[in-house]
Design a protein around this motif. Structure first.
Motif, PDB file in Angstrom:
ATOM      1  N   GLU A   1       9.778 -41.041  -9.815  1.00 28.20           N
ATOM      2  CA  GLU A   1      10.206 -41.009  -8.493  1.00 28.20           C
ATOM      3  C   GLU A   1       8.740 -40.747  -7.494  1.00 28.20           C
ATOM      4  O   GLU A   1       7.712 -40.652  -8.191  1.00 28.20           O
ATOM      5  CB  GLU A   1      10.884 -39.608  -8.153  1.00 28.20           C
ATOM      6  N   GLU A   2       8.939 -40.969  -6.256  1.00 32.47           N
ATOM      7  CA  GLU A   2       7.802 -40.902  -5.346  1.00 32.47           C
ATOM      8  C   GLU A   2       7.966 -39.415  -4.610  1.00 32.47           C
ATOM      9  O   GLU A   2       8.970 -39.231  -3.941  1.00 32.47           O
ATOM     10  CB  GLU A   2       7.751 -41.944  -4.694  1.00 32.47           C
ATOM     11  N   VAL A   3       7.035 -38.809  -4.766  1.00 30.24           N
ATOM     12  CA  VAL A   3       7.016 -37.398  -3.919  1.00 30.24           C
ATOM     13  C   VAL A   3       5.999 -37.709  -2.774  1.00 30.24           C
ATOM     14  O   VAL A   3       4.926 -38.120  -2.693  1.00 30.24           O
ATOM     15  CB  VAL A   3       6.644 -36.320  -4.941  1.00 30.24           C
ATOM     16  N   ILE A   4       6.622 -37.225  -1.456  1.00 31.02           N
ATOM     17  CA  ILE A   4       5.897 -37.195  -0.290  1.00 31.02           C
ATOM     18  C   ILE A   4       5.657 -35.945   0.170  1.00 31.02           C
ATOM     19  O   ILE A   4       6.593 -34.885   0.441  1.00 31.02           O
ATOM     20  CB  ILE A   4       6.691 -38.000   0.654  1.00 31.02           C
ATOM     21  N   PHE A   5       4.203 -35.366   0.442  1.00 31.09           N
ATOM     22  CA  PHE A   5       4.027 -34.410   0.911  1.00 31.09           C
ATOM     23  C   PHE A   5       3.337 -34.530   2.305  1.00 31.09           C
ATOM     24  O   PHE A   5       2.592 -35.452   2.576  1.00 31.09           O
ATOM     25  CB  PHE A   5       2.726 -33.475   0.469  1.00 31.09           C
ATOM     26  N   PRO A   6       3.852 -33.658   3.613  1.00 31.56           N
ATOM     27  CA  PRO A   6       3.178 -33.857   4.848  1.00 31.56           C
ATOM     28  C   PRO A   6       1.839 -33.477   5.005  1.00 31.56           C
ATOM     29  O   PRO A   6       1.311 -32.581   4.309  1.00 31.56           O
ATOM     30  CB  PRO A   6       4.004 -33.077   5.534  1.00 31.56           C
ATOM     31  N   SER A   7       0.910 -34.114   5.635  1.00 38.86           N
ATOM     32  CA  SER A   7      -0.521 -33.647   5.791  1.00 38.86           C
ATOM     33  C   SER A   7      -0.910 -33.978   7.333  1.00 38.86           C
ATOM     34  O   SER A   7      -1.919 -34.707   7.393  1.00 38.86           O
ATOM     35  CB  SER A   7      -1.286 -34.584   4.991  1.00 38.86           C
ATOM     36  N   ARG A   8      -0.258 -33.596   8.316  1.00 39.62           N
ATOM     37  CA  ARG A   8      -0.729 -33.648   9.486  1.00 39.62           C
ATOM     38  C   ARG A   8      -1.514 -32.562   9.966  1.00 39.62           C
ATOM     39  O   ARG A   8      -1.106 -31.397  10.297  1.00 39.62           O
ATOM     40  CB  ARG A   8       0.558 -33.829  10.686  1.00 39.62           C
ATOM     41  N   VAL A   9      -2.965 -32.924   9.901  1.00 42.14           N
ATOM     42  CA  VAL A   9      -3.699 -31.770  10.049  1.00 42.14           C
ATOM     43  C   VAL A   9      -4.897 -32.120  11.082  1.00 42.14           C
ATOM     44  O   VAL A   9      -5.200 -33.187  11.345  1.00 42.14           O
ATOM     45  CB  VAL A   9      -4.773 -31.610   8.784  1.00 42.14           C
ATOM     46  N   MET A  10      -5.471 -31.116  11.616  1.00 45.12           N
ATOM     47  CA  MET A  10      -6.672 -31.394  12.410  1.00 45.12           C
ATOM     48  C   MET A  10      -7.900 -30.932  11.396  1.00 45.12           C
ATOM     49  O   MET A  10      -7.817 -29.991  10.935  1.00 45.12           O
ATOM     50  CB  MET A  10      -6.668 -30.288  13.608  1.00 45.12           C
ATOM     51  N   VAL A  11      -8.656 -31.864  11.138  1.00 40.96           N
ATOM     52  CA  VAL A  11      -9.812 -31.807  10.369  1.00 40.96           C
ATOM     53  C   VAL A  11     -11.031 -31.236  11.145  1.00 40.96           C
ATOM     54  O   VAL A  11     -11.516 -31.829  12.282  1.00 40.96           O
ATOM     55  CB  VAL A  11     -10.237 -33.133   9.669  1.00 40.96           C
TER      56      VAL A  11
ATOM     57  N   GLU B   1       8.951 -26.775  13.215  1.00 36.31           N
ATOM     58  CA  GLU B   1       7.670 -26.623  12.679  1.00 36.31           C
ATOM     59  C   GLU B   1       7.540 -25.485  11.626  1.00 36.31           C
ATOM     60  O   GLU B   1       6.973 -25.613  10.595  1.00 36.31           O
ATOM     61  CB  GLU B   1       6.689 -26.891  13.949  1.00 36.31           C
ATOM     62  N   LYS B   2       8.165 -24.533  12.137  1.00 35.22           N
ATOM     63  CA  LYS B   2       7.909 -23.262  11.072  1.00 35.22           C
ATOM     64  C   LYS B   2       8.738 -23.411   9.846  1.00 35.22           C
ATOM     65  O   LYS B   2       8.456 -23.192   8.950  1.00 35.22           O
ATOM     66  CB  LYS B   2       8.368 -21.935  12.053  1.00 35.22           C
ATOM     67  N   LEU B   3       9.811 -23.975  10.179  1.00 35.18           N
ATOM     68  CA  LEU B   3      10.730 -24.474   8.954  1.00 35.18           C
ATOM     69  C   LEU B   3      10.020 -25.025   8.068  1.00 35.18           C
ATOM     70  O   LEU B   3       9.967 -24.851   6.784  1.00 35.18           O
ATOM     71  CB  LEU B   3      12.131 -25.118   9.245  1.00 35.18           C
ATOM     72  N   GLU B   4       9.377 -26.169   8.704  1.00 32.76           N
ATOM     73  CA  GLU B   4       8.704 -27.336   7.929  1.00 32.76           C
ATOM     74  C   GLU B   4       7.338 -26.577   6.995  1.00 32.76           C
ATOM     75  O   GLU B   4       7.460 -26.645   5.636  1.00 32.76           O
ATOM     76  CB  GLU B   4       8.241 -28.435   8.743  1.00 32.76           C
ATOM     77  N   ILE B   5       6.834 -26.017   7.564  1.00 32.89           N
ATOM     78  CA  ILE B   5       5.631 -25.205   7.019  1.00 32.89           C
ATOM     79  C   ILE B   5       5.981 -24.179   6.078  1.00 32.89           C
ATOM     80  O   ILE B   5       5.300 -24.069   5.090  1.00 32.89           O
ATOM     81  CB  ILE B   5       4.686 -24.646   8.328  1.00 32.89           C
TER      82      ILE B   5
ATOM     83  N   PRO C   1       2.143 -29.224  -3.485  1.00 33.17           N
ATOM     84  CA  PRO C   1       1.201 -29.364  -2.436  1.00 33.17           C
ATOM     85  C   PRO C   1      -0.256 -28.967  -2.388  1.00 33.17           C
ATOM     86  O   PRO C   1      -0.521 -27.686  -3.221  1.00 33.17           O
ATOM     87  CB  PRO C   1       1.943 -28.654  -1.340  1.00 33.17           C
ATOM     88  N   GLY C   2      -1.361 -29.571  -2.024  1.00 35.15           N
ATOM     89  CA  GLY C   2      -2.543 -29.394  -1.982  1.00 35.15           C
ATOM     90  C   GLY C   2      -2.804 -28.663  -0.978  1.00 35.15           C
ATOM     91  O   GLY C   2      -2.015 -28.478   0.162  1.00 35.15           O
ATOM     92  N   GLU C   3      -4.094 -28.423  -0.673  1.00 35.53           N
ATOM     93  CA  GLU C   3      -4.790 -27.708   0.580  1.00 35.53           C
ATOM     94  C   GLU C   3      -4.364 -28.483   1.986  1.00 35.53           C
ATOM     95  O   GLU C   3      -4.061 -27.984   3.038  1.00 35.53           O
ATOM     96  CB  GLU C   3      -6.210 -27.509   0.535  1.00 35.53           C
ATOM     97  N   LEU C   4      -4.418 -29.866   1.706  1.00 39.59           N
ATOM     98  CA  LEU C   4      -4.177 -30.506   2.899  1.00 39.59           C
ATOM     99  C   LEU C   4      -2.649 -30.380   3.527  1.00 39.59           C
ATOM    100  O   LEU C   4      -2.386 -30.241   4.565  1.00 39.59           O
ATOM    101  CB  LEU C   4      -4.359 -32.272   2.589  1.00 39.59           C
ATOM    102  N   SER C   5      -1.681 -30.321   2.576  1.00 36.28           N
ATOM    103  CA  SER C   5      -0.354 -30.095   2.875  1.00 36.28           C
ATOM    104  C   SER C   5       0.100 -28.594   3.217  1.00 36.28           C
ATOM    105  O   SER C   5       0.810 -28.206   4.394  1.00 36.28           O
ATOM    106  CB  SER C   5       0.296 -30.372   1.741  1.00 36.28           C
ATOM    107  N   LEU C   6      -0.790 -27.539   2.665  1.00 35.87           N
ATOM    108  CA  LEU C   6      -0.792 -26.244   3.331  1.00 35.87           C
ATOM    109  C   LEU C   6      -1.510 -26.064   4.795  1.00 35.87           C
ATOM    110  O   LEU C   6      -1.151 -25.001   5.480  1.00 35.87           O
ATOM    111  CB  LEU C   6      -1.593 -25.333   2.296  1.00 35.87           C
ATOM    112  N   ALA C   7      -2.442 -26.986   4.981  1.00 42.90           N
ATOM    113  CA  ALA C   7      -2.690 -26.987   6.308  1.00 42.90           C
ATOM    114  C   ALA C   7      -1.968 -27.657   7.389  1.00 42.90           C
ATOM    115  O   ALA C   7      -2.398 -27.875   8.737  1.00 42.90           O
ATOM    116  CB  ALA C   7      -4.234 -27.372   6.285  1.00 42.90           C
ATOM    117  N   HIS C   8      -0.718 -28.388   6.965  1.00 46.38           N
ATOM    118  CA  HIS C   8      -0.031 -29.118   7.836  1.00 46.38           C
ATOM    119  C   HIS C   8       0.115 -28.376   9.141  1.00 46.38           C
ATOM    120  O   HIS C   8       0.668 -27.348   9.028  1.00 46.38           O
ATOM    121  CB  HIS C   8       1.400 -29.606   6.935  1.00 46.38           C
ATOM    122  N   ARG C   9       0.033 -29.256   9.769  1.00 44.04           N
ATOM    123  CA  ARG C   9       0.228 -28.734  11.318  1.00 44.04           C
ATOM    124  C   ARG C   9      -0.617 -27.681  11.854  1.00 44.04           C
ATOM    125  O   ARG C   9      -0.623 -27.017  12.967  1.00 44.04           O
ATOM    126  CB  ARG C   9       1.616 -28.418  11.817  1.00 44.04           C
ATOM    127  N   GLY C  10      -1.803 -27.649  11.073  1.00 49.26           N
ATOM    128  CA  GLY C  10      -2.719 -26.517  11.346  1.00 49.26           C
ATOM    129  C   GLY C  10      -4.147 -27.197  11.455  1.00 49.26           C
ATOM    130  O   GLY C  10      -4.230 -28.165  11.479  1.00 49.26           O
TER     131      GLY C  10
END
Lengths: 507, 289
Positions: free
Chosen positions: A331-341, A241-245, A288-297
């Motif tokens: 191309e299609e770019v994918i950003f992760p966004s698993r967040v707690m809102v 997860e640290k790597l990913e973020i 990446p936007g704020e949602l991706s910067l908050a990924h896993r947070g």
């Protein structure tokens, strides 16, 4: 004459291996780069030539063609400078075998190698392509050295890279400065929050199941303070997860020398003037936007009513799916966004509606429009709605005498235990926590016994639950049961979950 | 049916003219009305208050009106937003009689938001005015209208009034007409209760329970120990606490019974479904059982 140098390119927050092929042939002197290179790479022709010459080397007075393989993939970034420069300088020279080494870095006109964005995801993609040694700017070394099974070879100057390639003087393998959890930005402790035990209970439930939370209450009752404490009660980040973020932050250019690696769960609190691109990510070269910067947070939206309704609406899908797809022409770019809102909102425009001591100056129309603005389709998808009251002054004194409030540590222990139950239950499945359950998952994992079911039925009738509201209650009940370390959902789990439904009148 | 066909009129001195209203110093010369005028011969109580209110005020108005209506007392009010509307609704919920005295023609709906309530009042209750049909709701009509509200009633109950609310005028008129004035005591911190608390200081009878409204009419409440019967011990403990303290936050409930929110939350949900409490404004309120 032909040389090949390994490097990589970025697409969103992922890297892809690229080979830089350099060819020299007779003809009009010239320097061309082909293979869907963007402007920064094509400008490299102007940077590299003086850089090579300023280092005291000769630039071939013939026709130089650089091809970036695979040719069909768009490539961007100034980190192509170093591999291209080396490719040219290696032409016709005696060099060591570089099959297992990749290069990246931006080159100044004086030959100095500057740090680049996205070093970690680039290095990660090279690692998975089987590369053993990665030569990169010294400024990116600490960040990339989080990768344990590759050799990071930091380089400060083009000459050093040339010496390394020619075997004259090898680069030293980088050793990480701090392996500890240093550089952690500590978030405030829940023990500093006075009273509000019921809200803290709700937060434990929300964090345990990764449920979205909407906290409503008068200004100054502690919503923001509590939201800031939330990352602290989430389980510690794993290595992956640290790597990913860190990779995401690297691409966004948000890593600094003091914090080369993201060690803590992110907490992002975008201002309410944020644009859709700022929140979701995007741009001509997707960032990446704020949602991706908050990924896993945690992403915290303070005063939901102030945000642009369209921006909030655009969050819906990314939050539900856990990722953002951005399509650019090729191309299609994918950003992760698993967040707690986590959302905070005032009950009315002036904020005093729930506080009898202050006079609410809103007209009924304003109250209604505020309510409508808040309770849009996005808030409807937020699992938990929590009411927050200001702490009573008398209570404050009462509690001060022998007051001890639950700390972040004790709350985290509960959350971690409940998360472990979920991990076991969902191992090998597409869910990772209760908040992510879809209709099918709810049917499978949130089954009720006779008693609880009849309670849900009467709640459905008496409390005006919608069908979505019904499912949300089941998910929350699942988490409450997990916190209770029960595999079966019992009646009082359901009953407690009902406390967090949407206020039907929300007066 | 044409609008004008439904409107009826009665002149001062004619049979059907409300007898209590005829007793006051300056009774209206004629009354226009839609609905059943006879309900005004029954015991009548005015339930009035401000347009801007709190949940406490609205709930109390509903509870009082409902209790009165259930015991055969006609609830009179002014159909304004806030307390007035709650009074009418509470009486309708109690299945009893309720009359709205308007400051405009009986065919005009003011405020327009209350058009649904007005339609209900026309069929199940009574809408009444001294102004001829079509009269606009002018500001100066309302204070004169208030003498009719108090004049029709044995008692006037001010539920919740801000410092300079029009309902204080009504209370004053009621006192001048020799009718009893009651006021609901309010939270001392609250801006919304200044008017009614002031009335108490000036001699209005404070209502210390909902059932008190029945006393001037010589009525007693018919009630059983429903709560004790229908609630479990754990629920009853919280029920008693709420009876004692009025509205409470969840944290306060936890603090008073010395339990954690995880224990209290489920109990509160169950009690809410049983209809004994409800939550609003982030607090827990005792429902009107």
């Amino acid at each position: 004459m032909l040389t090949k140098v390994k490097t990589a390119t970025l697409s969103g927050v992922r890297g892809y291996p690229v080979t830089v092929e350099t060819d020299l042939h007779r003809g009009m002197p010239g320097f061309n780069i082909v293979g869907l290179a963007d402007t920064t790479i094509r400008e490299a022709t102007q940077r590299i030539k003086p850089a090579i010459m300023n280092c005291g080397f000769r630039f071939p007075n013939e026709r130089v063609t650089v091809n970036l393989v695979p040719a069909a993939k768009p490539k961007e970034g100034s980190h192509f400078d170093l591999p291209i420069a080396l490719g040219i300088m290696m032409l016709g020279e005696e060099v060591l075998e570089m099959e297992n080494t990749a290069f990246l870095g931006e080159v100044s006109l004086d030959g100095r190698v500057n740090p680049v964005r996205g070093a970690l995801p680039l290095a990660m993609s090279l690692r998975s392509a089987g590369i053993k040694n990665i030569v990169l700017p010294a400024g990116n070394a600490e960040e990339a050295a989080i990768l344990e099974d590759v050799n990071i070879l930091p380089v400060n100057h083009l000459k050093e890279a040339v010496d390394h390639v020619s075997g004259e003087r090898r680069l030293q393998i980088y050793k990480r400065k701090n392996n500890s959890a240093g550089g952690a930005i500590a978030c405030p402790d829940f023990a500093q929050v006075i009273g509000q035990e019921s809200v803290k209970r709700a937060i434990v439930i929300g964090a345990a199941g990764n449920h979205g939370m909407l906290m409503m209450g008068s200004p100054g009752c502690g919503k923001t303070m509590m939201a800031r404490c939330i990352p602290g009660i989430l389980p510690e980040l794993t290595y992956e997860e640290k790597l990913e973020i860190t990779g995401i932050y690297s691409v966004a250019g948000l890593l600094s020398d003091e914090h080369p690696i993201v060690q803590q769960r992110p907490f992002r609190s975008p201002h309410h003037t944020i644009t859709q691109t700022g929140l979701i990510g995007g741009g001509a070269k997707p960032r990446p936007g704020e949602l991706s910067l908050a990924h896993r947070g945690v992403i915290f939206l303070d005063e939901l009513g102030e945000f642009d309704a369209r921006v909030i609406d655009a969050m819906r899908q990314p939050v539900e799916e856990g990722l953002i797809r951005i399509n650019r022409n090729l191309e299609e770019v994918i950003f992760p966004s698993r967040v707690m809102v986590v959302i905070a909102a005032n009950p009315c425009k002036c904020g005093n509606l729930w506080d009898e001591r202050k006079l609410c100056t809103c007209t009924p129309k304003q109250i209604e429009s505020h309510r409508r603005k808040l309770m849009g389709p996005f808030a409807d998808r937020i699992d938990m709605h929590i009411r927050v009251n200001p702490v009573d002054k008398d209570r404050l004194n009462e509690l001060k005498s022998g007051g001890k409030w639950e700390s972040t540590d004790s709350m985290r222990r509960k959350v971690v235990a409940a998360r472990r139950m979920q991990e076991e239950r969902y191992s090998g499945l597409r869910y990772s926590c209760n908040g992510e359950l879809d209709e099918e998952g709810i049917k499978r994992y949130c089954s009720l016994d006779e008693e609880s079911h009849s309670m849900m039925v009467s709640a459905y009738e008496r409390l005006n639950l919608s069908m979505r509201g019904y499912n949300k209650i089941l998910k929350i009940a699942r988490t409450i049961a997990d916190l209770d370390r029960k595999e079966r959902i019992e009646q009082f789990h359901v009953a407690e979950a009902l406390m967090f439904r949407i206020d039907s009148d929300m007066q | 049916m044409k609008e004008t066909d439904r409107i009826q009129m009665v002149r001062l001195g004619e049979t059907g003219y409300p007898s209590r209203l005829a007793e006051i110093k300056n009774p209206p010369k004629q009354l226009y009305y839609i609905g059943n005028l006879r309900m005004l011969e029954k015991p009548c109580a005015a339930v009035i208050g401000s347009r801007t209110t709190t949940t406490y005020g609205r709930n109390t108005a509903i509870a009082i009106a409902r209790c009165l209506a259930e015991h055969g007392v006609t609830v009179v009010s002014g159909m304004a937003m806030g307390i007035d509307s709650c009074a009418h609704n509470g009486a309708l919920a109690g299945g009893g009689n309720t009359a709205a005295v308007l400051g405009c023609g009986v065919d005009v709906c003011y405020p327009p938001e209350n058009s649904g309530l007005k339609r209900e009042l026309e069929t199940k209750g009574l809408v009444i005015s001294e102004y001829s049909p079509g009269t606009r709701p002018e500001r100066y009509n309302f204070p004169t209208r208030n003498r009719i509200i108090s004049g029709l009633c044995h008692i006037t109950i001010v539920v919740q009034a801000r410092n300079r609310s029009g309902s204080l005028i009504t209370a004053e008129l009621a006192a001048e007409q020799g009718r009893e004035v009651l006021a609901v005591p309010g939270n001392i911190d609250s801006q919304y209760n200044l008017g009614n608390n002031k009335l108490i200081r000036e001699g209005a009878t404070p209502l210390i329970s909902i059932d008190d409204v029945l006393e001037p009419f010589g009525l007693r409440r018919i009630t059983g120990e429903m709560a004790r019967e229908k609630l479990s011990d754990r629920e009853y403990e919280i029920f008693r606490l709420l009876q004692e303290h009025g509205e409470m936050g969840i944290d306060e409930v936890c603090y008073h019974i010395g339990k954690e929110p995880g224990y209290v939350n489920p109990i509160l949900s169950v009690m809410e479904m049983k209809g004994f409490i409800f939550s609003a404004l982030g607090k827990i309120f005792l429902a009107n059982v």
